[in-house]
Structures are given as structure tokens and as C-alpha cells.
Design an enzyme around this catalytic site. Structure first.
Site, mmCIF file in Angstrom:
data_model
loop_
_atom_site.group_PDB
_atom_site.id
_atom_site.type_symbol
_atom_site.label_atom_id
_atom_site.label_comp_id
_atom_site.label_asym_id
_atom_site.label_seq_id
_atom_site.Cartn_x
_atom_site.Cartn_y
_atom_site.Cartn_z
ATOM 1 N N LYS A 128 0.808 -1.225 0.000
ATOM 2 C CA LYS A 128 0.000 0.000 0.000
ATOM 3 C C LYS A 128 0.842 1.276 0.000
ATOM 4 C CE LYS A 128 -4.100 -2.054 1.993
ATOM 5 N NZ LYS A 128 -3.660 -3.443 2.333
HETATM 6 C C1 LIG Z 1 -4.407 -4.458 1.926
HETATM 7 C C2 LIG Z 1 -3.687 -5.739 1.858
HETATM 8 C C3 LIG Z 1 -4.183 -6.803 1.076
HETATM 9 C C4 LIG Z 1 -5.482 -6.716 0.331
HETATM 10 O O1 LIG Z 1 -5.428 -5.806 -0.738
HETATM 11 P P1 LIG Z 1 -6.783 -5.284 -1.434
HETATM 12 O O2 LIG Z 1 -6.326 -4.311 -2.452
HETATM 13 O O3 LIG Z 1 -7.587 -4.644 -0.337
HETATM 14 O O4 LIG Z 1 -7.464 -6.467 -1.982
HETATM 15 C C5 LIG Z 1 -3.434 -7.968 1.007
HETATM 16 N N1 LIG Z 1 -2.288 -8.108 1.695
HETATM 17 C C6 LIG Z 1 -1.791 -7.118 2.475
HETATM 18 C C7 LIG Z 1 -0.542 -7.345 3.227
HETATM 19 C C8 LIG Z 1 -2.469 -5.899 2.577
HETATM 20 O O5 LIG Z 1 -1.984 -4.940 3.340
#
Ligand SMILES: *Cc1c(COP(=O)(O)O)cnc(C)c1O
Length: 435
Positions: free
Chosen positions: A107
Site C-alpha cells: 500500500k
Molecule cells: C491491503 C492488503 C491486502 C489486500 O489488498 P486489497 O487491495 O484490499 O485487496 C493484502 N495483503 C496485504 C498485506 C495488505 O496490506
């Protein structure tokens, strides 16, 4: 590029407005009016381009003219200041490591890109923007870090008490400056509901400019399409049939991959790998979409009972169930299966995955049973040490902490406890008075 609301009851609007507002006035998610494919030459010459050049070409049409090209170049350079390596486990499985950013989760890219866009839009404003964000674990840290020190932006993060890992909590509660953490007595869905209610509350929205930094925001969602292009650049000479297994929660990351496919990137298939929160897995079997309260798992960033980006996926494939099924498979795995996969990856490949990556690995394995010629890339969405307790217990070994984690682990947590929407509202109104 202009954007429309997927509820179709709001006017089309600019990229800038879509970013600043987060959601359309009819509560719909914004979606680009067009997705014009990139020219074939883009893919033919991808080996000669840097990651920043690839990212710039791919996203330019979605953000100009609101972000002028030279500014966009700078934003991208600053956003992508770390590595995106592929690690090949065997002839049929690779992982794309997306955890080399400052908070060690994928993210970081979306959060850094969005923070810089908002900082640019707000460059002459005296009016403060409040970014309100609910987190199941990783969003909070990435957003806090991405927005730290951005002028005119105050970030308020809601996280479920006791439901995020110790390191995740430290990453979102220790920064100070323009970042505030609210510790919610509840689960992730309670946090998300409070945020949604705040956006609908005129007593708040009349007094302050609220925006979201969840993947519903187009500036957080779209840059994730870069990952798939970076993987392609690294693998296309060796492997033709590329499929991606994406550990999915709110389905923003996978949906960005589908945007890359729409732009012409030759991706054969997507696999949505889920933990016990399996609304989409069930949908692909039954064609019934049944949101449920989320259940807690060892891959907590995917504990989402009603994935907000699924509606964007429906839009991409024009609500055509058969077309969706041609492009997307989905599997769901228990915590026991996830832990067994972590151990298997460690024993077979001497690679330490995190619980989310392990779910992605299982998705690859299941898909490859029926498609033995494919090459499956699972996304490693977080560094294993973010889930230290689980990882160390499963592989029965101490894992070294990377510098980014060491930097926060002994810092003092500062968070305000809240237990209801009224608490949140009181907090926001009091903050407003102080400014
Ligand atoms: C947010 C996150 C996900 C999920 O991603 P999405 O885009 O919400 O489907 C998977 N793994 C980790 C480590 C995350 O932080």
C-alpha cells in the site's frame, strides 16, 4: 480524464475532484470514462524503459491535465523510490515482492502517490483537508507514512483495537505531526462503517473537507497497476502465459491489475486468493453476491466481508458473468492451510513468505493443477516480519527485523480510544475548533 460514479446518479467530474472528494455525491465509486489501450510499441519497448517511465506512460492519461506532466514525473519518481523484485521459486511460480517501501506493505505506492497528488492540489489552499481512513492493518501505516508532513492535510486513522499486529499498530500510532490514530473498540467493519457515516453526516461535511484514503480513492487505487507492468518487464522474456494470484481483501489491488490488462498488458488470468472471508469465491460459484461480517484470520489485511472494489471489477467486465469467469478464478483458504503453506514455501524454496503471500501461493498451486503450462506470480503484499508472531511460530526460527521495522518497534504508541460514531464525531468537531 474525467470520472463517473458507478451509482450513475452524480455528474461526471475531473481527476482532481474525484481525488479530493473520494466518493461521488451519490456515494458511488469513481471510475474513468475511458480506458484507452496503450500502443503496442509501449509493450514492445518495455525492456528499454525504467520503472518510472513505465509508470508515467501508463497512468498519464488518467491524471492529466489536473496533474501536469512535469509534476507527474516528479510524483512518480518520489513514489517509486524502492525496488519491486521478482523472486522465482520454480519453473511455474514466482513472487513479486511489493514490500520494500517504508512501511513494508504494497500500500506504500498508492498512499505515497495519493499524498503527493493531494499535496499538489492543495498547494495554494489555506483550507485543511481531513483524510479519514479505516484500516484492517496495513493501510493505516502506509497512509500515515505517505502523508506525514504533507501541508494542509490532517490524517485520522481508525483501527480495530487488538486486531492489528504489534508492528502494524506501532507504524500507525507513533508518527505524530499531522497524523492521529483512533483505536476503535470493534472490528474493521465497525471502523469502515464509522468512516462511511462521517462522509454522510452534514454536520461534519459542512464544517470540514473530508476525504478518504482507502482504495476507493482513485489516486490510491490506480497506481497499483504499475506492479503488474513491473512484473511483466521482469518475466516476459522467459514466460508467455502470465497469470497473477493476488491476496485480496477490498479487491483494489487485483482490480488495478485488471486495469493494466485493459491497457493491453498480456495477462492471461487473475486469481483472487482469499482467506475465510470468501464472498467473491462464493460469487464465482453461485453467482450470488452475499456480503457478510468479516471474520478474523492470520492474514488480517484481507479480513473484509464486503469488498468495496468488487463493483469496479464488475464494471471492467461490463457486468458479464461469463466474461468475468474467463478472467478471474477465486479460492479461499483456512488459517491452517495458510500456515502449512508458509512452512512448505520455507522448506521447499528456502523462502520466508508472510501469511498474505502464503494465501497467494496456494492460489497459484490450485490454478496450476488445471493449467500446468502457466507461470503464476503471487504478490507478496507485506514483509513477513510484519506478522512476526505467526511467521516465527510456523517456521520455528527467529527472523531478522529490517531497518524500517526496527525504527518503530520501541517507539511509544499514542492513540485515542473511541467506541462509537458519536465519539468519532465529537473528536473531529473538537479538532476542527482547535485549528
Ligand atoms: C491491503 C492488503 C491486502 C489486500 O489488498 P486489497 O487491495 O484490499 O485487496 C493484502 N495483503 C496485504 C498485506 C495488505 O496490506
Amino acid at each position: 480524464m474525467n470520472y463517473y460514479s458507478l451509482n450513475k446518479k452524480a455528474p461526471h467530474t475531473s481527476f482532481k475532484n474525484a481525488v479530493v472528494k473520494g466518493l461521488a455525491p451519490d456515494r458511488g465509486l469513481y471510475f474513468p470514462e475511458h480506458i484507452p489501450a496503450l500502443p503496442a510499441s509501449f509493450f514492445e519497448t518495455i525492456d528499454d524503459k525504467s520503472y518510472s517511465e513505465i509508470a508515467f506512460e501508463a497512468i498519464k492519461q488518467f491524471v492529466t491535465p489536473d496533474i501536469p506532466e512535469p509534476i507527474l514525473k516528479t510524483i512518480i519518481e518520489e513514489t517509486l523510490s524502492f525496488e519491486f523484485p521478482i523472486v522465482r521459486l520454480n519453473e511455474h511460480i514466482s513472487t513479486l515482492e511489493l514490500f520494500h517501501g517504508p512501511t513494508m506493505a504494497f500500500k506504500d505506492v498508492g498512499a505515497r502517490f495519493m499524498a503527493r497528488c493531494l499535496g499538489y492540489f492543495n498547494r495554494n489552499n489555506t483550507e485543511e483537508v481531513t483524510v479519514l481512513v479505516a484500516t484492517s492493518g496495513d493501510t493505516g501505516g502506509a497512509v500515515a507514512n505517505g502523508f506525514l508532513g504533507v501541508k494542509g492535510v490532517h490524517v485520522v486513522i481508525l483501527y480495530p483495537s487488538g486486531k492489528v499486529s504489534n508492528i502494524q499498530e506501532k507504524q500507525l500510532t507513533t508518527l505524530g505531526q499531522n497524523i492521529t490514530a483512533l483505536e476503535v473498540d470493534g472490528v474493521f467493519d465497525d471502523c469502515q462503517d464509522m468512516v462511511k457515516q462521517a462522509f454522510l453526516d452534514p454536520e461534519l461535511t459542512d464544517k470540514m473537507q473530508l476525504t478518504s484514503a482507502n482504495s476507493i480513492n482513485v489516486a490510491r487505487w490506480l497506481p497499483q497497476l504499475f506492479y503488474f507492468m513491473f512484473a511483466y518487464k521482469q518475466l516476459h522474456k522467459k514466460h508467455e502465459d502470465l497469470v497473477f494470484s493476488i491476496p485480496s481483501g477490498n479487491f483494489g489491488n487485483i482490480c488495478a491489475g485488471m486495469m493494466a490488462q485493459q491497457l493491453g498488458l498480456p495477462i492471461k488470468h487473475f486469481i483472487a486468493s482469499n482467506n475465510a472471508n470468501n464472498v467473491v469465491t462464493e460469487y464465482l460459484t453461485t453467482q450470488l453476491y452475499n456480503p457478510k461480517p468479516s471474520v478474523a484470520t492470520v492474514s488480517n489485511a484481507m479480513d473484509v466481508g464486503n469488498p468495496s472494489n468488487f463493483i469496479r471489477i464488475q464494471e471492467i467486465y461490463k457486468n458479464d458473468f461469463e466474461e468475468l469467469k474467463r478472467n478471474l478464478s477465486s479460492y479461499s483458504y483456512s488459517d491452517d492451510a495458510t500456515k502449512a503453506a508458509l512452512l512448505e514455501i520455507y522448506k521447499q524454496f528456502n523462502y520466508i513468505a508472510d501469511p498474505h503471500g502464503a494465501v497467494g501461493y496456494l492460489g497459484c498451486k490450485d490454478y496450476l493443477k488445471d493449467h500446468p503450462d502457466a507461470h503464476c506470480v503471487f504478490l507478496e503484499t507485506a514483509h513477513p516480519t510484519k506478522f512476526l508472531d505467526t511467521v516465527e511460530a510456523v517456521i520455528d526460527k527467529k527472523v531478522d527485523l529490517p531497518a524500517q521495522i526496527k525504527a518503530v518497534i520501541d517507539k511509544k504508541k499514542i492513540a485515542t480510544k473511541i467506541s462509537s460514531y458519536e465519539d468519532l464525531k465529537r473528536f473531529l468537531l473538537a479538532e476542527q475548533k482547535q485549528d
